[in-house]
Every structure is written in structure tokens, then in C-alpha cells.
Scaffold this motif. Structure first.
Motif, PDB file in Angstrom:
ATOM      1  N   GLY A   1      11.988  -5.170   5.882  1.00 51.18           N
ATOM      2  CA  GLY A   1      12.419  -3.834   5.474  1.00 51.18           C
ATOM      3  C   GLY A   1      12.932  -3.848   4.049  1.00 51.18           C
ATOM      4  O   GLY A   1      13.464  -4.845   3.574  1.00 51.18           O
ATOM      5  N   PHE A   2      12.774  -2.717   3.384  1.00 58.27           N
ATOM      6  CA  PHE A   2      13.162  -2.636   1.980  1.00 58.27           C
ATOM      7  C   PHE A   2      14.637  -2.324   1.796  1.00 58.27           C
ATOM      8  O   PHE A   2      15.237  -2.719   0.802  1.00 58.27           O
ATOM      9  N   ILE A   3      15.251  -1.627   2.742  1.00 59.08           N
ATOM     10  CA  ILE A   3      16.681  -1.333   2.632  1.00 59.08           C
ATOM     11  C   ILE A   3      17.481  -2.623   2.816  1.00 59.08           C
ATOM     12  O   ILE A   3      18.388  -2.921   2.024  1.00 59.08           O
ATOM     13  N   THR A   4      17.138  -3.401   3.847  1.00 57.71           N
ATOM     14  CA  THR A   4      17.833  -4.673   4.063  1.00 57.71           C
ATOM     15  C   THR A   4      17.584  -5.634   2.903  1.00 57.71           C
ATOM     16  O   THR A   4      18.467  -6.403   2.534  1.00 57.71           O
TER      17      THR A   4
ATOM     18  N   ILE B   1       1.372   2.625  -1.268  1.00 57.43           N
ATOM     19  CA  ILE B   1       0.701   1.469  -1.874  1.00 57.43           C
ATOM     20  C   ILE B   1      -0.248   0.745  -0.920  1.00 57.43           C
ATOM     21  O   ILE B   1      -0.937  -0.177  -1.333  1.00 57.43           O
ATOM     22  N   GLY B   2      -0.245   1.120   0.353  1.00 57.93           N
ATOM     23  CA  GLY B   2      -1.123   0.487   1.337  1.00 57.93           C
ATOM     24  C   GLY B   2      -0.398  -0.567   2.147  1.00 57.93           C
ATOM     25  O   GLY B   2       0.531  -1.217   1.660  1.00 57.93           O
ATOM     26  N   TRP B   3      -0.854  -0.754   3.391  1.00 51.94           N
ATOM     27  CA  TRP B   3      -0.213  -1.705   4.292  1.00 51.94           C
ATOM     28  C   TRP B   3      -0.344  -3.154   3.837  1.00 51.94           C
ATOM     29  O   TRP B   3       0.639  -3.906   3.939  1.00 51.94           O
ATOM     30  N   PRO B   4      -1.496  -3.599   3.361  1.00 56.30           N
ATOM     31  CA  PRO B   4      -1.580  -5.018   2.951  1.00 56.30           C
ATOM     32  C   PRO B   4      -0.575  -5.380   1.857  1.00 56.30           C
ATOM     33  O   PRO B   4       0.090  -6.422   1.932  1.00 56.30           O
ATOM     34  N   ILE B   5      -0.436  -4.529   0.858  1.00 60.90           N
ATOM     35  CA  ILE B   5       0.513  -4.816  -0.228  1.00 60.90           C
ATOM     36  C   ILE B   5       1.949  -4.722   0.283  1.00 60.90           C
ATOM     37  O   ILE B   5       2.811  -5.515  -0.127  1.00 60.90           O
ATOM     38  N   THR B   6       2.210  -3.799   1.200  1.00 57.33           N
ATOM     39  CA  THR B   6       3.550  -3.673   1.778  1.00 57.33           C
ATOM     40  C   THR B   6       3.922  -4.933   2.546  1.00 57.33           C
ATOM     41  O   THR B   6       5.046  -5.449   2.421  1.00 57.33           O
TER      42      THR B   6
ATOM     43  N   PHE C   1      19.539   2.817  12.025  1.00 55.00           N
ATOM     44  CA  PHE C   1      19.186   1.993  10.868  1.00 55.00           C
ATOM     45  C   PHE C   1      17.766   1.454  10.993  1.00 55.00           C
ATOM     46  O   PHE C   1      17.006   1.459  10.032  1.00 55.00           O
ATOM     47  N   ALA C   2      17.401   0.972  12.186  1.00 56.43           N
ATOM     48  CA  ALA C   2      16.045   0.463  12.403  1.00 56.43           C
ATOM     49  C   ALA C   2      15.013   1.576  12.216  1.00 56.43           C
ATOM     50  O   ALA C   2      13.947   1.354  11.617  1.00 56.43           O
TER      51      ALA C   2
ATOM     52  N   LEU D   1      10.776   4.129   8.818  1.00 54.07           N
ATOM     53  CA  LEU D   1      10.324   5.286   8.041  1.00 54.07           C
ATOM     54  C   LEU D   1      10.095   4.924   6.573  1.00 54.07           C
ATOM     55  O   LEU D   1       9.111   5.357   5.968  1.00 54.07           O
ATOM     56  N   VAL D   2      10.992   4.115   6.013  1.00 54.43           N
ATOM     57  CA  VAL D   2      10.835   3.689   4.615  1.00 54.43           C
ATOM     58  C   VAL D   2       9.606   2.792   4.480  1.00 54.43           C
ATOM     59  O   VAL D   2       8.811   2.955   3.537  1.00 54.43           O
ATOM     60  N   LEU D   3       9.423   1.851   5.408  1.00 51.75           N
ATOM     61  CA  LEU D   3       8.234   0.989   5.369  1.00 51.75           C
ATOM     62  C   LEU D   3       6.955   1.816   5.459  1.00 51.75           C
ATOM     63  O   LEU D   3       5.989   1.566   4.727  1.00 51.75           O
ATOM     64  N   ALA D   4       6.932   2.800   6.341  1.00 57.11           N
ATOM     65  CA  ALA D   4       5.745   3.648   6.498  1.00 57.11           C
ATOM     66  C   ALA D   4       5.487   4.464   5.237  1.00 57.11           C
ATOM     67  O   ALA D   4       4.333   4.630   4.815  1.00 57.11           O
ATOM     68  N   LYS D   5       6.546   4.964   4.623  1.00 54.90           N
ATOM     69  CA  LYS D   5       6.391   5.765   3.393  1.00 54.90           C
ATOM     70  C   LYS D   5       5.844   4.890   2.260  1.00 54.90           C
ATOM     71  O   LYS D   5       4.933   5.302   1.538  1.00 54.90           O
ATOM     72  N   VAL D   6       6.400   3.689   2.114  1.00 59.41           N
ATOM     73  CA  VAL D   6       5.926   2.773   1.066  1.00 59.41           C
ATOM     74  C   VAL D   6       4.478   2.375   1.344  1.00 59.41           C
ATOM     75  O   VAL D   6       3.651   2.337   0.431  1.00 59.41           O
ATOM     76  N   ALA D   7       4.175   2.076   2.606  1.00 55.79           N
ATOM     77  CA  ALA D   7       2.805   1.701   2.968  1.00 55.79           C
ATOM     78  C   ALA D   7       1.834   2.848   2.712  1.00 55.79           C
ATOM     79  O   ALA D   7       0.685   2.617   2.325  1.00 55.79           O
TER      80      ALA D   7
END
Length: 165
Positions: free
Chosen positions: A90-93, A28-33, A13-14, A19-25
Motif C-alpha cells: 500500500g502507498f499510504i503505509t 499507471i496500470g496494475w503491472p507498474i503498481t 484503513f485497509a 482504494l488508493v491502490l486501485a486509483k493508482v493502478a
């Protein structure tokens, strides 16, 4: 469930969250994430406080009327879990946490939990002990007072007393 299974579930799960955080970043970029992650935690804490207070008021009202606050107890547990998930990065949590904190989805899930299983409670008894009672829903209206089962379930009543030496 064995320790190994729990460990691999949490690890998997972690890893999925990262992986989801990295994909979103990447999109849209790390600062916005990071800002989005902090914003969901702040919004979650606000929802937790407001929904928790509302649930607490309903629980107290039912107890004063002599009714069993089963719906409110299940919702309270869901609120605690939802709040914990929203402060976890995290976005899933966050998605699961918001589902547990929003009143409509939380009440629907609480009704399903109550209808599906057994509602158990600890109550205080005279003398400072606690009594454990198991109630089983037999279908129908999930807001009706449950009845004690006569189908072989075991109910254990007892008291405990602490004696300091």
C-alpha cells in the motif's frame, strides 16, 4: 480503546489502502503498481538495515558512556514500525514507513515524542531481575539526561526469580 473501535479503524484503513491502490493502478496500470509496491518493500528493507545498524551503534556508544539512550530507543521503535509498514502493501503505509525510516524525519519525530511524554525503561539488576524506572522530561534540551520525578509519580523497583519445580 475497545475491540470494536480497533476493528473498524483497521478495516477502514485497509479499505482506504485498497482504494488508493486501485486509483493508482487505474492511472499507471496494475503491472507498474505491483512493481512499485515490491520496489518500496525492497528499498524499505535496505533502509531498515542501514538505519537500524546506525541507531544500534549510537545506542551502544551512549550506554558505554553511561548515558541514557532515550533518543536511540525511541528511534529503534520507530524503525521497527517503519520497516513493518514498508513491507505491508500500500502507498499510504509506504509513505508513513519512509517517514519513520528516513533519518531527518525520524529524529524530529523522536524528539517530539521524548519532549511530550514520559520515557520509561526496564533495567537489569543484580540477581537476574529487572527494575522499572520512569523519567520525565522537564523541557529544555531533549538530549539532556532526564531526572527522576518528585511530583507524585510512582516508581516500582523489584526483582523476579523463577523457580522451576
Amino acid at each position: 480503546m475497545s475491540f470494536g473501535r480497533i476493528f473498524f479503524f483497521i478495516f477502514g484503513f485497509a479499505l482506504l489502502e485498497v482504494l488508493v491502490l486501485a486509483k493508482v493502478a487505474g492511472l499507471i496500470g496494475w503491472p507498474i503498481t505491483i512493481i512499485a509496491t515490491v520496489a518500496t518493500a525492497l528499498l524499505g528493507s535496505y533502509l531498515f538495515r542501514s538505519q537500524g545498524l546506525e541507531t544500534w551503534v549510537r545506542l551502544n556508544r551512549k550506554m558505554q558512556q553511561g548515558e541514557m539512550p532515550g533518543q536511540e530507543m525511541v528511534e529503534g521503535i520507530m524503525l521497527l514500525l517503519g520497516g513493518a509498514l514498508l513491507i505491508t502493501p500500500g502507498f499510504i503505509t509506504d509513505a508513513v514507513g519512509f517517514a519513520l525510516l528516513l533519518p531527518t524525519s525520524r529524529r524530529l519525530m523522536a524528539r517530539k515524542v521524548i519532549d511530550k511524554g514520559t520515557l520509561q525503561s526496564f533495567t537489569s539488576v543484580q540477581g537476574g531481575g529487572f527494575s522499572y524506572t520512569s523519567y520525565t522530561r522537564t523541557g529544555g534540551n531533549p538530549f539532556q539526561q532526564p531526572t527522576k520525578p518528585d511530583d507524585g509519580h510512582i516508581t516500582i523497583d523489584g526483582e523476579s526469580r523463577r523457580e522451576d519445580k
